[in-house]
Design a protein around this motif. Structure first.
Motif, PDB file in Angstrom:
ATOM      1  N   MET A   1     -25.289 -31.393  55.945  1.00  7.45           N
ATOM      2  CA  MET A   1     -26.458 -32.224  55.830  1.00  7.45           C
ATOM      3  C   MET A   1     -26.018 -33.617  55.400  1.00  7.45           C
ATOM      4  O   MET A   1     -25.255 -33.769  54.458  1.00  7.45           O
ATOM      5  CB  MET A   1     -27.411 -31.633  54.784  1.00  7.45           C
ATOM      6  CG  MET A   1     -28.559 -32.525  54.457  1.00  7.45           C
ATOM      7  SD  MET A   1     -29.589 -31.981  53.093  1.00  7.45           S
ATOM      8  CE  MET A   1     -29.652 -30.240  53.306  1.00  7.45           C
ATOM      9  N   ASP A   2     -26.500 -34.627  56.094  1.00  9.80           N
ATOM     10  CA  ASP A   2     -26.178 -36.007  55.762  1.00  9.80           C
ATOM     11  C   ASP A   2     -27.171 -36.537  54.747  1.00  9.80           C
ATOM     12  O   ASP A   2     -28.360 -36.663  55.043  1.00  9.80           O
ATOM     13  CB  ASP A   2     -26.212 -36.890  57.012  1.00  9.80           C
ATOM     14  CG  ASP A   2     -25.073 -36.584  57.969  1.00  9.80           C
ATOM     15  OD1 ASP A   2     -24.018 -36.135  57.499  1.00  9.80           O
ATOM     16  OD2 ASP A   2     -25.246 -36.796  59.179  1.00  9.80           O
ATOM     17  N   VAL A   3     -26.685 -36.834  53.548  1.00  7.21           N
ATOM     18  CA  VAL A   3     -27.495 -37.416  52.482  1.00  7.21           C
ATOM     19  C   VAL A   3     -26.717 -38.591  51.910  1.00  7.21           C
ATOM     20  O   VAL A   3     -25.515 -38.496  51.690  1.00  7.21           O
ATOM     21  CB  VAL A   3     -27.798 -36.380  51.371  1.00  7.21           C
ATOM     22  CG1 VAL A   3     -28.517 -37.020  50.205  1.00  7.21           C
ATOM     23  CG2 VAL A   3     -28.613 -35.212  51.937  1.00  7.21           C
ATOM     24  N   THR A   4     -27.430 -39.674  51.677  1.00  8.70           N
ATOM     25  CA  THR A   4     -26.828 -40.868  51.088  1.00  8.70           C
ATOM     26  C   THR A   4     -27.672 -41.295  49.905  1.00  8.70           C
ATOM     27  O   THR A   4     -28.904 -41.281  49.983  1.00  8.70           O
ATOM     28  CB  THR A   4     -26.766 -42.020  52.116  1.00  8.70           C
ATOM     29  OG1 THR A   4     -25.993 -41.605  53.236  1.00  8.70           O
ATOM     30  CG2 THR A   4     -26.140 -43.274  51.509  1.00  8.70           C
ATOM     31  N   GLU A  27     -23.297 -32.421  48.881  1.00 12.40           N
ATOM     32  CA  GLU A  27     -22.446 -33.493  48.361  1.00 12.40           C
ATOM     33  C   GLU A  27     -22.759 -34.749  49.185  1.00 12.40           C
ATOM     34  O   GLU A  27     -22.386 -34.847  50.344  1.00 12.40           O
ATOM     35  CB  GLU A  27     -20.964 -33.137  48.450  1.00 12.40           C
ATOM     36  CG  GLU A  27     -20.069 -34.171  47.800  1.00 12.40           C
ATOM     37  CD  GLU A  27     -20.431 -34.488  46.355  1.00 12.40           C
ATOM     38  OE1 GLU A  27     -20.400 -35.680  46.002  1.00 12.40           O
ATOM     39  OE2 GLU A  27     -20.746 -33.568  45.566  1.00 12.40           O
ATOM     40  N   PRO A  28     -23.484 -35.692  48.575  1.00 15.79           N
ATOM     41  CA  PRO A  28     -23.925 -36.862  49.327  1.00 15.79           C
ATOM     42  C   PRO A  28     -22.847 -37.937  49.444  1.00 15.79           C
ATOM     43  O   PRO A  28     -21.852 -37.930  48.724  1.00 15.79           O
ATOM     44  CB  PRO A  28     -25.072 -37.394  48.462  1.00 15.79           C
ATOM     45  CG  PRO A  28     -24.624 -37.076  47.070  1.00 15.79           C
ATOM     46  CD  PRO A  28     -23.950 -35.720  47.186  1.00 15.79           C
ATOM     47  N   VAL A  29     -23.095 -38.864  50.337  1.00 15.12           N
ATOM     48  CA  VAL A  29     -22.354 -40.114  50.366  1.00 15.12           C
ATOM     49  C   VAL A  29     -22.940 -40.949  49.231  1.00 15.12           C
ATOM     50  O   VAL A  29     -24.158 -41.146  49.169  1.00 15.12           O
ATOM     51  CB  VAL A  29     -22.529 -40.851  51.711  1.00 15.12           C
ATOM     52  CG1 VAL A  29     -21.899 -42.225  51.658  1.00 15.12           C
ATOM     53  CG2 VAL A  29     -21.966 -40.008  52.846  1.00 15.12           C
ATOM     54  N   THR A  98     -32.199 -38.767  53.409  1.00 17.29           N
ATOM     55  CA  THR A  98     -31.887 -37.409  53.873  1.00 17.29           C
ATOM     56  C   THR A  98     -32.499 -37.231  55.261  1.00 17.29           C
ATOM     57  O   THR A  98     -33.284 -38.077  55.702  1.00 17.29           O
ATOM     58  CB  THR A  98     -32.467 -36.315  52.938  1.00 17.29           C
ATOM     59  OG1 THR A  98     -33.872 -36.175  53.184  1.00 17.29           O
ATOM     60  CG2 THR A  98     -32.203 -36.603  51.476  1.00 17.29           C
ATOM     61  N   PRO A  99     -32.192 -36.125  55.929  1.00 19.56           N
ATOM     62  CA  PRO A  99     -32.840 -35.874  57.222  1.00 19.56           C
ATOM     63  C   PRO A  99     -34.364 -35.740  57.114  1.00 19.56           C
ATOM     64  O   PRO A  99     -35.069 -35.841  58.105  1.00 19.56           O
ATOM     65  CB  PRO A  99     -32.219 -34.552  57.684  1.00 19.56           C
ATOM     66  CG  PRO A  99     -30.899 -34.502  56.995  1.00 19.56           C
ATOM     67  CD  PRO A  99     -31.126 -35.139  55.657  1.00 19.56           C
ATOM     68  N   TRP A 100     -34.882 -35.516  55.890  1.00 19.57           N
ATOM     69  CA  TRP A 100     -36.323 -35.335  55.690  1.00 19.57           C
ATOM     70  C   TRP A 100     -37.017 -36.591  55.200  1.00 19.57           C
ATOM     71  O   TRP A 100     -38.197 -36.558  54.887  1.00 19.57           O
ATOM     72  CB  TRP A 100     -36.576 -34.182  54.721  1.00 19.57           C
ATOM     73  CG  TRP A 100     -36.083 -32.893  55.269  1.00 19.57           C
ATOM     74  CD1 TRP A 100     -36.686 -32.103  56.207  1.00 19.57           C
ATOM     75  CD2 TRP A 100     -34.857 -32.253  54.933  1.00 19.57           C
ATOM     76  NE1 TRP A 100     -35.902 -31.011  56.473  1.00 19.57           N
ATOM     77  CE2 TRP A 100     -34.772 -31.079  55.706  1.00 19.57           C
ATOM     78  CE3 TRP A 100     -33.817 -32.542  54.055  1.00 19.57           C
ATOM     79  CZ2 TRP A 100     -33.698 -30.205  55.634  1.00 19.57           C
ATOM     80  CZ3 TRP A 100     -32.747 -31.671  53.981  1.00 19.57           C
ATOM     81  CH2 TRP A 100     -32.696 -30.516  54.769  1.00 19.57           C
ATOM     82  N   ALA A 113     -38.685 -33.988  47.033  1.00 24.53           N
ATOM     83  CA  ALA A 113     -39.545 -33.969  48.220  1.00 24.53           C
ATOM     84  C   ALA A 113     -38.742 -34.062  49.516  1.00 24.53           C
ATOM     85  O   ALA A 113     -39.248 -33.695  50.576  1.00 24.53           O
ATOM     86  CB  ALA A 113     -40.562 -35.106  48.159  1.00 24.53           C
ATOM     87  N   ILE A 114     -37.499 -34.532  49.424  1.00 21.01           N
ATOM     88  CA  ILE A 114     -36.692 -34.702  50.636  1.00 21.01           C
ATOM     89  C   ILE A 114     -35.389 -33.904  50.558  1.00 21.01           C
ATOM     90  O   ILE A 114     -34.417 -34.221  51.235  1.00 21.01           O
ATOM     91  CB  ILE A 114     -36.432 -36.196  50.936  1.00 21.01           C
ATOM     92  CG1 ILE A 114     -35.784 -36.909  49.757  1.00 21.01           C
ATOM     93  CG2 ILE A 114     -37.715 -36.886  51.377  1.00 21.01           C
ATOM     94  CD1 ILE A 114     -35.331 -38.335  50.053  1.00 21.01           C
ATOM     95  N   LEU A 115     -35.399 -32.867  49.716  1.00 21.06           N
ATOM     96  CA  LEU A 115     -34.253 -31.953  49.602  1.00 21.06           C
ATOM     97  C   LEU A 115     -34.714 -30.530  49.864  1.00 21.06           C
ATOM     98  O   LEU A 115     -35.875 -30.204  49.645  1.00 21.06           O
ATOM     99  CB  LEU A 115     -33.651 -32.017  48.187  1.00 21.06           C
ATOM    100  CG  LEU A 115     -32.907 -33.270  47.808  1.00 21.06           C
ATOM    101  CD1 LEU A 115     -32.493 -33.202  46.342  1.00 21.06           C
ATOM    102  CD2 LEU A 115     -31.695 -33.492  48.689  1.00 21.06           C
TER     103      LEU A 115
END
Length: 140
Positions: A1-4, A27-29, A98-100, A113-115
């Motif tokens: 999952m791409d999270v920054t 583990e985010p960017v 996040t993707p959401w 809300a976005i995890l």
């Protein structure tokens, strides 16, 4: 999952949001935006996708906000964005992508809300408040 996460290690809200992301098993960017500020285009996109106006994304506390005259309600968005790019400390934090969706995670639990839920385990904010119980569910 791409999270920054646009992060400031000196900010408790940023630290809590990062810990919540990691508690979700992600583990985010991590972009320390004071060292590596976003471009103007990226900043505009973050603000827009978070559903904010530019003024809502300007940090006032602990910044040169008043000294720069940014409290003038007649300032245009472009002027505020120019100030944020020149003085990244004016960018409110943390923005999380996040993707959401995108959120300005103030307070830090807005990031939930976005995890994905449930989280991986209990979570306590730095101030000791429980946000996630032992089953990984949000405590209201």
């Amino acid at each position: 999952m791409d999270v920054t996460i646009y992060y400031n290690p000196g900010c408790g809200t940023s630290r809590n949001a990062l810990a919540l992301i990691r508690n979700a098993g992600v583990e985010p960017v991590v972009i320390e935006y004071l060292k590596t500020p976003p471009t103007r285009a990226v900043l505009q996109e973050l603000i827009s996708k978070a559903g904010l106006n530019v003024r809502e994304a300007v940090r006032q506390k602990g910044t040169p906000y008043a000294e720069l005259g940014l409290n003038d309600p007649t300032l245009a968005d472009d002027q505020l964005l120019d100030a944020m790019i020149e003085h990244p400390i004016l960018i409110n934090r943390p923005f999380v992508v996040t993707p959401w969706g995108v959120r300005l995670s103030r307070p830090s639990d807005i990031v939930l809300a976005i995890l994905p839920l449930p989280q991986k385990g209990p979570f306590y904010k730095e101030d000791g408040d429980m946000l996630i119980d032992a089953e990984g569910n949000r405590v209201e």
